[in-house]
Design an enzyme around this catalytic site. Structure first.
Site, PDB file in Angstrom:
ATOM      1  N   VAL A 125       0.724  -0.998  -0.174  1.00  0.00           N
ATOM      2  CA  VAL A 125       0.119   0.107  -0.176  1.00  0.00           C
ATOM      3  C   VAL A 125       0.770   1.704   0.011  1.00  0.00           C
ATOM      4  O   VAL A 125       1.652   1.427   0.403  1.00  0.00           O
ATOM      5  CB  VAL A 125      -1.021   0.295   1.350  1.00  0.00           C
ATOM      6  N   GLU A 183      -1.386   1.263 -17.913  1.00  0.00           N
ATOM      7  CA  GLU A 183      -1.088   0.089 -18.384  1.00  0.00           C
ATOM      8  C   GLU A 183      -1.655   0.258 -19.955  1.00  0.00           C
ATOM      9  O   GLU A 183      -3.063   1.067 -19.786  1.00  0.00           O
ATOM     10  CB  GLU A 183      -1.459  -1.124 -17.509  1.00  0.00           C
ATOM     11  N   ASP A 194      -7.155  -1.860  -7.701  1.00  0.00           N
ATOM     12  CA  ASP A 194      -6.088  -1.496  -7.241  1.00  0.00           C
ATOM     13  C   ASP A 194      -6.320  -0.248  -6.021  1.00  0.00           C
ATOM     14  O   ASP A 194      -5.754  -1.296  -5.047  1.00  0.00           O
ATOM     15  CB  ASP A 194      -4.709  -0.917  -8.113  1.00  0.00           C
ATOM     16  N   LYS A 198      -5.913  -2.001  -1.286  1.00  0.00           N
ATOM     17  CA  LYS A 198      -5.065  -1.246  -0.907  1.00  0.00           C
ATOM     18  C   LYS A 198      -6.621  -0.903   0.287  1.00  0.00           C
ATOM     19  O   LYS A 198      -6.020  -1.201   1.172  1.00  0.00           O
ATOM     20  CB  LYS A 198      -4.702   0.000  -1.632  1.00  0.00           C
TER      21      LYS A 198
END
Ligand code: HSE
Length: 415
Positions: A125, A183, A194, A198
């Site tokens: 994280v 990406e 994502d 986290k």
């Protein structure tokens, strides 16, 4: 201490690089060299470490000289099996892999405890920002009531560019992909997954128990439009993808969503690829950590700091982690926000309904009309629970026959 790195991609090769760049300093700090013995990867590797390449994990597992394994492979399988086997052999493990920590963290922590070794995950994280150790060590005596962060560099870069250029989400994403900031398959970042993983790790830390990232309401930034950004600018606010957890007595709240924040919010100036994490404790008040949340060397630096901690505490389990008890997360509807509501048409003939459904008795109706726009206006609601807001929005559409084009959550009161 002899170590192995599993996964020699961006982060894994970065770890080898940091160990080389800061070799003397690291040896001085830990009192012994940290020596890279193996690199596990599926592919040939070039450069200084190519003679350390092994293709078979068992070589690492069966080598008693290896006391510490770094997992930078990503994904859950076979990372989980390799990490578990390493811990069962009494080898310390350091990982940057948030998917693994989110899905299997509590299990791996308990295996580490059983075998009197450590499973550290600082880099999972906030990349190079020391959020995990800060929470466990520096804030050990605090009741944490809220952790809210900009936890994803890619989306923060896109939102910052949209603000600065006025361009659409799609154009900004393509530009970010061309420049290598996003990406080719950007979904994990822009759809919020994502950040959600986290956020789940942060909630596990704040609560001391396990949670599932799948239970966290997650909305990415695909639907943030250039017009939304224009309203935010008009109001002097920034739109940020926030991952937020709140602990209120024995209730747990969490969400991932784009939120409009004001200049008073410490997260307001966190621009570009940077991350910021606002932490609120019952005695501490509010603090904020800021820095590089991604990138090869910043993330590798966090891995290396865990490696140093593992060597320093090689004979004891450090107790960084949470229990295997699963907690429930309150539904998104029970979170409260202000909302910027974008409404079809002009404000004149719907003032009563706006006041009735979106504003308190004491709040005056101030429609927001962007320069040159006659097809829509916006209003900032008072603070409302999301479930009430959604019901009222539906009622507004039914009563007035006007469409709500879009709404954006806002936090006007954070400082
Ligand atoms: N893709 C992530 C980011 C990397 O943009 O922040 C770290 O998880």
């Amino acid at each position: 201490m002899k170590v192995a790195i599993m996964g020699y991609g961006t982060i894994g090769s970065g770890v080898a690089e940091v160990l080389r760049i800061n070799q003397d300093q690291i040896q001085r700090k830990v009192g012994e060299p940290i020596e890279l013995k193996y690199v596990l990867d599926r592919n040939e590797i070039a450069g200084e470490d190519h003679d350390k390449l092994v293709l078979d994990f068992n070589i690492i597992a069966e080598d008693p000289e290896v006391g510490l394994v770094v997992e930078t492979m990503g994904g859950i399988h076979p990372a989980y099996e390799f990490v578990k086997a390493s811990l069962e052999k009494g080898k310390h493990v350091v990982t940057s892999n948030k998917a693994l920590v989110d899905a299997m963290g509590s299990k791996l922590i308990s295996i580490a405890k059983e075998h009197n070794c450590n499973f550290f995950f600082e880099a999972s994280v906030g990349g190079g920002i020391p959020v995990i150790r800060t929470i466990y060590h520096n804030y050990a005596g605090e009741k944490l009531t809220e952790i809210t962060g900009i936890l994803n560099g890619t989306t923060n870069y896109i939102l910052t560019k949209m603000r600065d250029s006025g361009a659409s989400f799609e154009d900004t994403l393509h530009e970010a992909q061309k420049l290598g900031y996003a990406e080719r398959d950007p979904s994990a970042d822009i759809d919020g997954f994502d950040t959600s993983r986290k956020t789940a790790i942060l909630l596990s830390m704040a609560s001391g128990n396990r949670c599932r990232h799948e239970d966290i309401y997650t909305e990415g930034i695909r639907n943030v439009s250039a017009i939304d950004v224009e309203y935010a600018k008009f109001l002097g606010m920034n739109i940020r993808l926030l991952g937020s957890v709140q602990v209120v007595e024995d209730k747990y709240f969490a969400y991932v969503a784009p939120i409009m924040i004001t200049k008073n919010d410490p997260l307001y100036p966190v621009d570009g690829v940077f991350n910021g994490i606002r932490i609120v404790g019952n005695c501490l008040g509010t603090t904020m950590l800021y820095g590089m949340g991604a990138g090869k060397l910043p993330t590798a630096s966090a891995v290396v700091s865990d490696m140093i901690a593992a060597v320093r505490h090689q004979h004891e389990f450090q107790g960084i982690g949470w229990s295997e008890k699963m907690i429930d997360i309150e539904p998104m509807g029970s979170n409260a926000f202000n909302y910027l509501v974008r409404i079809e048409g002009t404000p004149d003939d719907v003032a009563n309904e706006v006041k009735d459904l979106f504003l308190n008795d004491t709040t005056a109706f101030h429609p927001i009309v962007l320069d040159g726009r006659t097809d829509e206006f916006a209003v900032m609601t008072d603070v409302m629970f999301e479930s009430d807001f959604k019901e009222n929005m539906k009622e507004f559409e039914e009563k007035t026959g006007r469409r709500v084009f879009h709404f954006l959550r806002a936090e006007l009161g954070k400082d």
